[in-house]
Structure formats: structure tokens, C-alpha cells
Design an enzyme around this catalytic site. Structure first.
Site, PDB file in Angstrom:
ATOM      1  N   LYS A  11       0.822  -1.217   0.000  1.00  0.00           N
ATOM      2  CA  LYS A  11       0.000   0.000   0.000  1.00  0.00           C
ATOM      3  C   LYS A  11       0.860   1.274   0.000  1.00  0.00           C
ATOM      4  CE  LYS A  11      -3.951  -2.219   2.249  1.00  0.00           C
ATOM      5  NZ  LYS A  11      -5.025  -2.055   3.264  1.00  0.00           N
ATOM      6  N   TYR A  51     -12.540  -1.613  -3.567  1.00  0.00           N
ATOM      7  CA  TYR A  51     -13.025  -1.807  -2.197  1.00  0.00           C
ATOM      8  C   TYR A  51     -14.540  -1.619  -2.082  1.00  0.00           C
ATOM      9  CZ  TYR A  51      -8.329  -2.161  -0.168  1.00  0.00           C
ATOM     10  OH  TYR A  51      -7.065  -2.580   0.189  1.00  0.00           O
ATOM     11  N   PHE A  59     -15.361   3.825   7.277  1.00  0.00           N
ATOM     12  CA  PHE A  59     -13.992   4.161   6.884  1.00  0.00           C
ATOM     13  C   PHE A  59     -13.780   4.148   5.369  1.00  0.00           C
ATOM     14  CE2 PHE A  59     -14.133  -0.389   7.974  1.00  0.00           C
ATOM     15  CZ  PHE A  59     -13.682  -0.964   6.780  1.00  0.00           C
ATOM     16  N   ARG A  87      -2.218 -14.596   4.677  1.00  0.00           N
ATOM     17  CA  ARG A  87      -2.836 -13.831   5.780  1.00  0.00           C
ATOM     18  C   ARG A  87      -2.067 -14.059   7.082  1.00  0.00           C
ATOM     19  NH1 ARG A  87      -7.560 -11.308   4.537  1.00  0.00           N
ATOM     20  NH2 ARG A  87      -8.638 -11.578   6.518  1.00  0.00           N
ATOM     21  N   THR A  93      -5.335  -7.305  10.544  1.00  0.00           N
ATOM     22  CA  THR A  93      -5.604  -6.029   9.849  1.00  0.00           C
ATOM     23  C   THR A  93      -5.101  -4.848  10.670  1.00  0.00           C
ATOM     24  OG1 THR A  93      -7.590  -7.035   8.908  1.00  0.00           O
ATOM     25  CG2 THR A  93      -7.458  -4.634   8.830  1.00  0.00           C
ATOM     26  N   ARG A 104       2.709  -6.755   8.756  1.00  0.00           N
ATOM     27  CA  ARG A 104       2.008  -5.582   9.318  1.00  0.00           C
ATOM     28  C   ARG A 104       2.601  -5.156  10.660  1.00  0.00           C
ATOM     29  NH1 ARG A 104      -3.916  -7.611   7.371  1.00  0.00           N
ATOM     30  NH2 ARG A 104      -4.136  -6.289   5.506  1.00  0.00           N
ATOM     31  N   ASN A 114      -2.116   0.127   6.653  1.00  0.00           N
ATOM     32  CA  ASN A 114      -1.616  -1.141   7.193  1.00  0.00           C
ATOM     33  C   ASN A 114      -0.699  -1.916   6.241  1.00  0.00           C
ATOM     34  OD1 ASN A 114      -3.628  -1.989   5.500  1.00  0.00           O
ATOM     35  ND2 ASN A 114      -4.672  -3.283   6.988  1.00  0.00           N
ATOM     36  N   HIS A 117      -2.214  -5.446   1.536  1.00  0.00           N
ATOM     37  CA  HIS A 117      -3.522  -6.086   1.410  1.00  0.00           C
ATOM     38  C   HIS A 117      -3.298  -7.557   1.088  1.00  0.00           C
ATOM     39  CE1 HIS A 117      -7.596  -6.956   0.028  1.00  0.00           C
ATOM     40  NE2 HIS A 117      -7.033  -7.548  -1.028  1.00  0.00           N
ATOM     41  N   GLU A 128      -9.778 -10.154  -7.534  1.00  0.00           N
ATOM     42  CA  GLU A 128      -8.823  -9.050  -7.341  1.00  0.00           C
ATOM     43  C   GLU A 128      -7.639  -9.146  -8.306  1.00  0.00           C
ATOM     44  OE1 GLU A 128     -10.017  -8.639  -2.622  1.00  0.00           O
ATOM     45  OE2 GLU A 128      -8.002  -9.333  -3.140  1.00  0.00           O
TER      46      GLU A 128
HETATM   47  P1  CMP Z   1      -7.414  -4.574   3.620  1.00  0.00           P
HETATM   48  O1  CMP Z   1      -6.973  -5.935   3.988  1.00  0.00           O
HETATM   49  O2  CMP Z   1      -6.788  -3.941   2.434  1.00  0.00           O
HETATM   50  O3  CMP Z   1      -8.995  -4.599   3.388  1.00  0.00           O
HETATM   51  C1  CMP Z   1      -9.854  -3.551   3.741  1.00  0.00           C
HETATM   52  C2  CMP Z   1      -9.150  -2.423   4.377  1.00  0.00           C
HETATM   53  O4  CMP Z   1      -9.964  -1.505   5.066  1.00  0.00           O
HETATM   54  C3  CMP Z   1      -8.221  -2.941   5.439  1.00  0.00           C
HETATM   55  O5  CMP Z   1      -7.146  -3.621   4.858  1.00  0.00           O
HETATM   56  C4  CMP Z   1      -7.879  -1.682   6.210  1.00  0.00           C
HETATM   57  O6  CMP Z   1      -6.798  -0.983   5.623  1.00  0.00           O
HETATM   58  C5  CMP Z   1      -9.154  -0.883   6.036  1.00  0.00           C
HETATM   59  N1  CMP Z   1      -9.863  -0.823   7.314  1.00  0.00           N
HETATM   60  C6  CMP Z   1     -10.445  -1.844   7.956  1.00  0.00           C
HETATM   61  N2  CMP Z   1     -10.987  -1.413   9.108  1.00  0.00           N
HETATM   62  C7  CMP Z   1     -10.722  -0.082   9.185  1.00  0.00           C
HETATM   63  C8  CMP Z   1     -11.009   0.915  10.134  1.00  0.00           C
HETATM   64  N3  CMP Z   1     -11.685   0.633  11.259  1.00  0.00           N
HETATM   65  N4  CMP Z   1     -10.567   2.160   9.906  1.00  0.00           N
HETATM   66  C9  CMP Z   1      -9.890   2.455   8.767  1.00  0.00           C
HETATM   67  N5  CMP Z   1      -9.589   1.528   7.813  1.00  0.00           N
HETATM   68  C10 CMP Z   1      -9.997   0.277   8.037  1.00  0.00           C
END
Ligand code: CMP
Length: 140
Positions: A11, A51, A59, A87, A93, A104, A114, A117, A128
Site C-alpha cells: 500500500k 473496495y 472508513f 494472511r 488487519t 504488518r 496497514n 492487502h 482481485e
Molecule cells: P485490507 O486488507 O486492504 O482490506 C480492507 C481495508 O480496510 C483494510 O485492509 C484496512 O486498511 C481498512 N480498514 C479496515 N478497518 C478499518 C477501520 N476501522 N478504519 C480504517 N480503515 C480500516
């Protein structure tokens, strides 16, 4: 597509902070073969589409803005049990909850920013991967 593949993005935060090389090294050390890869940037429209499943989440706007804020590395990875094993390699996450040694834990700064992905299912890995790559750009 075979179910031994997953899709990842490094990212904008991790790219900006100079972590592309270290993250790719961990991906290779984890036993994943990179079968497709590109350095690219998502428009806000494309990030929103990618997304879309999160469109109703509070968010979502922040996520779209962040994911279109700078370049990313998109890649398709191959390994037995790729989705679950990747994962595990990247960790939770929320980096505050991620296990020691995970990508992460080492490189993410917050739940929003984070670092990486990883697809959450074989079906989404396929969707994807096709979002980012033509069949001719994947070298299995
Ligand atoms: P990702 O695995 O890319 O899939 C969805 C993304 O949404 C996740 O990683 C986070 O970066 C983002 N995300 C999930 N929960 C939150 C949150 N509470 N606040 C902000 N971003 C979020």
C-alpha cells in the site's frame, strides 16, 4: 484461476516509507512465488471499485483516499494454501493486534495505513487478480 494463488498490494504507506524491497523479500522467504507484479497508482474511482464491498463502512472514504494517495505494488502470489498462508504472513488487519514478525507488525502504522492487502478467499483472490492483471500478465 488455480486456488493456490492470492493477490496482494503493497500500500501507499509502505511504498512511501521505502519498504517495497523488505516486504518482497519476506514474501519470497515465506515460500511465495511472484507470478505477476506491477508498480502502479489507483485513481480514486478505481480504489473505490476495488473496495466496493466496504462502501457502506464508515472508513470507506478514508480508505479510498488513502489507497489512491500514492503508488502501490500489485502482485499475484502462488503457493500451496496461498490465501490462508499469506494472511498468516501479513498478520492482523490492525497492526496493534498483529503477531511479532508479521509484515504488518513490522511495517504498518495503523489499521487504515496497514502496509499490505491480502485476499480473504480464493474467490476474491481471483476477482482481485483479474481487477489488476490481464491473463497475459500472469506467469504461472
Ligand atoms: P485490507 O486488507 O486492504 O482490506 C480492507 C481495508 O480496510 C483494510 O485492509 C484496512 O486498511 C481498512 N480498514 C479496515 N478497518 C478499518 C477501520 N476501522 N478504519 C480504517 N480503515 C480500516
Amino acid at each position: 484461476m488455480a486456488t493456490n494463488r492470492t493477490f496482494t498490494m503493497i500500500k501507499p504507506d509502505a511504498v512511501k516509507n521505502g519498504h517495497i524491497g523488505a516486504i518482497l523479500q519476506q514474501i519470497n522467504a515465506g515460500g511465495f512465488k511472484i507470478v505477476a507484479m506491477k508498480y502502479t497508482k489507483l485513481s480514486a474511482e478505481k480504489a473505490g471499485e476495488f473496495y466496493a464491498v466496504h462502501a457502506e463502512r464508515p472508513f470507506y472514504g478514508e480508505l479510498v483516499e488513502f489507497m489512491s494517495s500514492g503508488p502501490i505494488v500489485a502482485a499475484v502470489l502462488e503457493k500451496d494454501n496461498a490465501v490462508a498462508d499469506f494472511r498468516t504472513l501479513i498478520g492482523a488487519t490492525n497492526p496493534a493486534e498483529a503477531a511479532e514478525g508479521t509484515i504488518r507488525k513490522q511495517f504498518a502504522t495503523s489499521i487504515g495505513e496497514n502496509a499490505v492487502h491480502g485476499s480473504d478467499s480464493d474467490e476474491n483472490a481471483d476477482i482481485e487478480s483479474q481487477f489488476h492483471f490481464a491473463g497475459t500478465e500472469i506467469f504461472g
